[in-house]
Motif scaffolding. Structure first.
Motif, short mmCIF file in Angstrom:
data_model
loop_
_atom_site.label_atom_id
_atom_site.label_comp_id
_atom_site.label_asym_id
_atom_site.label_seq_id
_atom_site.Cartn_x
_atom_site.Cartn_y
_atom_site.Cartn_z
N GLU A 1 8.34 -12.21 1.60
CA GLU A 1 7.88 -13.18 2.58
C GLU A 1 7.23 -12.51 3.79
OE1 GLU A 1 10.92 -15.89 3.69
OE2 GLU A 1 11.23 -16.65 1.65
N GLN A 2 7.79 -11.39 4.22
CA GLN A 2 7.22 -10.69 5.37
C GLN A 2 5.91 -10.02 4.98
OE1 GLN A 2 10.09 -8.51 7.51
NE2 GLN A 2 8.65 -7.35 8.76
N PRO A 3 4.91 -9.99 5.83
CA PRO A 3 3.64 -9.35 5.47
C PRO A 3 3.81 -7.85 5.22
CG PRO A 3 3.47 -10.49 7.60
CD PRO A 3 4.88 -10.60 7.17
N VAL A 4 3.23 -7.38 4.12
CA VAL A 4 3.22 -5.96 3.78
C VAL A 4 1.78 -5.58 3.49
CG1 VAL A 4 3.98 -4.19 2.15
CG2 VAL A 4 5.57 -6.00 2.84
N HIS A 5 1.30 -4.55 4.15
CA HIS A 5 -0.08 -4.10 3.98
C HIS A 5 -0.05 -2.75 3.26
CE1 HIS A 5 -4.39 -4.10 5.15
NE2 HIS A 5 -4.25 -2.80 5.02
N ILE A 6 -0.72 -2.66 2.10
CA ILE A 6 -0.75 -1.43 1.31
C ILE A 6 -2.10 -0.78 1.47
CG2 ILE A 6 -0.42 -0.39 -0.96
CD1 ILE A 6 1.18 -2.86 -1.76
N ALA A 7 -2.11 0.48 1.88
CA ALA A 7 -3.35 1.25 2.04
C ALA A 7 -3.35 2.42 1.07
CB ALA A 7 -3.49 1.75 3.47
N LEU A 8 -4.50 2.71 0.51
CA LEU A 8 -4.66 3.84 -0.40
C LEU A 8 -5.16 5.06 0.36
CD1 LEU A 8 -4.83 5.05 -3.29
CD2 LEU A 8 -7.17 4.13 -3.41
N ALA A 9 -4.61 6.22 0.03
CA ALA A 9 -5.06 7.47 0.65
C ALA A 9 -4.94 8.60 -0.35
CB ALA A 9 -4.24 7.78 1.90
N MET A 10 -5.83 9.58 -0.22
CA MET A 10 -5.81 10.76 -1.07
C MET A 10 -5.50 11.99 -0.22
SD MET A 10 -6.46 9.84 -4.20
CE MET A 10 -6.79 8.23 -4.91
N ARG A 11 -4.70 12.88 -0.77
CA ARG A 11 -4.36 14.10 -0.03
C ARG A 11 -5.59 14.93 0.23
NH1 ARG A 11 -4.36 17.71 2.54
NH2 ARG A 11 -2.81 19.34 2.97
N TYR A 12 -6.50 15.01 -0.73
CA TYR A 12 -7.75 15.76 -0.58
C TYR A 12 -8.90 14.80 -0.89
CZ TYR A 12 -4.10 19.17 -1.53
OH TYR A 12 -2.91 19.85 -1.52
N GLY A 13 -9.94 14.86 -0.10
CA GLY A 13 -11.07 13.98 -0.34
C GLY A 13 -10.87 12.63 0.33
N ASN A 14 -11.52 11.61 -0.23
CA ASN A 14 -11.54 10.27 0.38
C ASN A 14 -11.03 9.20 -0.58
OD1 ASN A 14 -12.89 10.97 2.94
ND2 ASN A 14 -14.56 11.59 1.60
N PRO A 15 -10.43 8.13 -0.04
CA PRO A 15 -10.11 7.88 1.36
C PRO A 15 -9.00 8.82 1.84
CG PRO A 15 -9.10 6.20 -0.01
CD PRO A 15 -9.97 7.01 -0.91
N SER A 16 -9.14 9.36 3.00
CA SER A 16 -8.25 10.41 3.49
C SER A 16 -6.91 9.83 3.96
CB SER A 16 -8.90 11.15 4.65
OG SER A 16 -9.02 10.29 5.77
N ILE A 17 -5.94 10.73 4.12
CA ILE A 17 -4.65 10.36 4.69
C ILE A 17 -4.85 9.73 6.08
CG2 ILE A 17 -2.50 11.27 5.64
CD1 ILE A 17 -2.33 11.34 2.68
N GLU A 18 -5.71 10.34 6.89
CA GLU A 18 -5.94 9.81 8.23
C GLU A 18 -6.53 8.41 8.17
OE1 GLU A 18 -7.97 10.92 12.54
OE2 GLU A 18 -8.27 12.27 10.82
N ALA A 19 -7.48 8.20 7.26
CA ALA A 19 -8.09 6.88 7.14
C ALA A 19 -7.06 5.84 6.73
CB ALA A 19 -9.23 6.93 6.14
N GLY A 20 -6.16 6.21 5.81
CA GLY A 20 -5.12 5.27 5.38
C GLY A 20 -4.17 4.91 6.50
N LEU A 21 -3.76 5.92 7.28
CA LEU A 21 -2.86 5.66 8.40
C LEU A 21 -3.56 4.82 9.48
CD1 LEU A 21 -1.15 9.16 8.66
CD2 LEU A 21 -0.05 7.02 7.98
N ARG A 22 -4.84 5.07 9.72
CA ARG A 22 -5.59 4.29 10.69
C ARG A 22 -5.71 2.83 10.23
NH1 ARG A 22 -5.70 6.86 15.56
NH2 ARG A 22 -6.35 9.04 15.32
#
Length: 333
Positions: free
Chosen positions: A100-121
């Protein structure tokens, strides 16, 4: 009358290894430079390793690797990224329906794109102040899971207010994961019949890393034993092997390529190969197993090496990830 504010969304950062942006030599070189310069991946002395990496390996290897990537590239892009995107898309729908509570899932790759930083942002922009880190590696290794956590810490080091974090280290013995693997094997057997042997091929790491404390081979062994038990296999009906070794030092054995050559030469005719350490098909499964090692086996005298695909976006795989997320978010929801 008082009103309650809407619950704050919770974030899930779903990560995997990574891939080049395209199949060009420059793109592959950029990716390999980031990957092979990671101290967790290659822990040699930097004064020795970096001149070799930039002076020899990155001058020669990208051309061959680019050709390999072209042989498996899909219309939508790199297989690893394509399947990871599909996993996240399906996971988001399942989580939206079951939590019920909103959960947002973001994809990130350790190397390359989408980057870890982009996922956290992305998660930060969505208002997520609590984030679950889910590396899509069933078995723990410092070369995969730990380096993901390293990068996350590096990215968050300069944030004024980092999110509260939880992390999943492994899911190598999750019953739903073992069941999904077994289902994929049974479906393969129903369509193609059983081969003489089932090989469970895991990505290798240097033996030296294990002596330094990396528990990876233990996790691989547990996965293999549980899967064999689920399938009712005797010890002589399956074999654990390790693939993708790099460099000259000893890696985990038995080596898959040497095993395939020996079995073909010995007269074995059929073998099924699966990769329980890969959550998504990628270069190491589609090119290295389905093409390269099939060639080794058949050229040595075997008739057929049949590759059993990774779990990718199978329903039972998404079910497993959904259960894992729901359990790990307990107390936040």
């Amino acid at each position: 009358m008082t009103s309650r504010s809407a619950p704050r969304p919770i974030g899930v950062l779903f990560t995997n290894l990574g891939t080049p942006d395209d199949t060009s030599v420059p793109a592959v070189r950029r990716y390999l430079a980031e990957f092979l310069s990671d101290r967790r991946v290659v822990d040699l002395n930097r004064l020795l390793w970096l001149p070799i990496l930039y002076g020899v390996i990155l001058a020669l290897r990208p051309k061959n690797s680019a050709a390999s990537y072209r042989s498996v590239w899909m219309d939508e892009g790199s297989p690893l990224l394509v399947y990871a995107r599909r996993q996240v898309e399906r996971l988001q729908k399942r989580v939206d329906a079951e939590i019920e509570q909103p959960v947002h899932i973001a994809l990130a790759m350790r190397y390359g794109n989408p980057s870890i930083e982009a996922g956290l942002r992305e998660l930060d922009a969505a208002g997520c102040k609590q984030v679950l880190i889910l590396p899509a590696y069933p078995q723990y290794s410092a070369t995969t899971v730990a380096t993901t956590f390293d990068k996350i810490g590096e990215v968050l080091a300069d944030w004024p207010e980092p999110p509260q974090l939880r992390q999943i280290n492994r899911y190598h013995d999750e019953p739903a994961y073992i069941t999904a693997l077994a289902n994929s094997v049974r479906e393969h057997w129903e369509t193609n019949g059983r081969a003489e042997k089932l090989v469970m091929s895991f990505h290798g790491i240097p033996k030296r890393y294990v002596k330094q404390g990396d528990p990876y081979p233990r996790d691989c062994g547990i996965t293999a034993q549980l899967l064999a038990a689920e399938l009712g296999l005797g010890r002589n009906e399956y074999k654990v092997c390790f693939q993708s070794r790099f460099g000259r030092e000893p890696w985990l054995q038995p080596y898959l390529d040497q095993t395939m050559k020996a079995w073909g030469k010995a007269g074995m005719k059929t073998v099924d190969v699966m990769c329980p350490g890969f959550s998504s098909d990628c270069l190491e499964t589609l090119e290295e197993i389905r093409e390269e090692n099939r060639g080794y086996f058949e050229e040595a005298g075997g008739d057929s090496l049949r590759y059993i695909p990774a779990l990718n976006e199978r329903d039972d795989h998404i079910d497993m990830f959904t259960q894992l997320i729901k359990r790990e978010l307990s107390g936040w929801i």
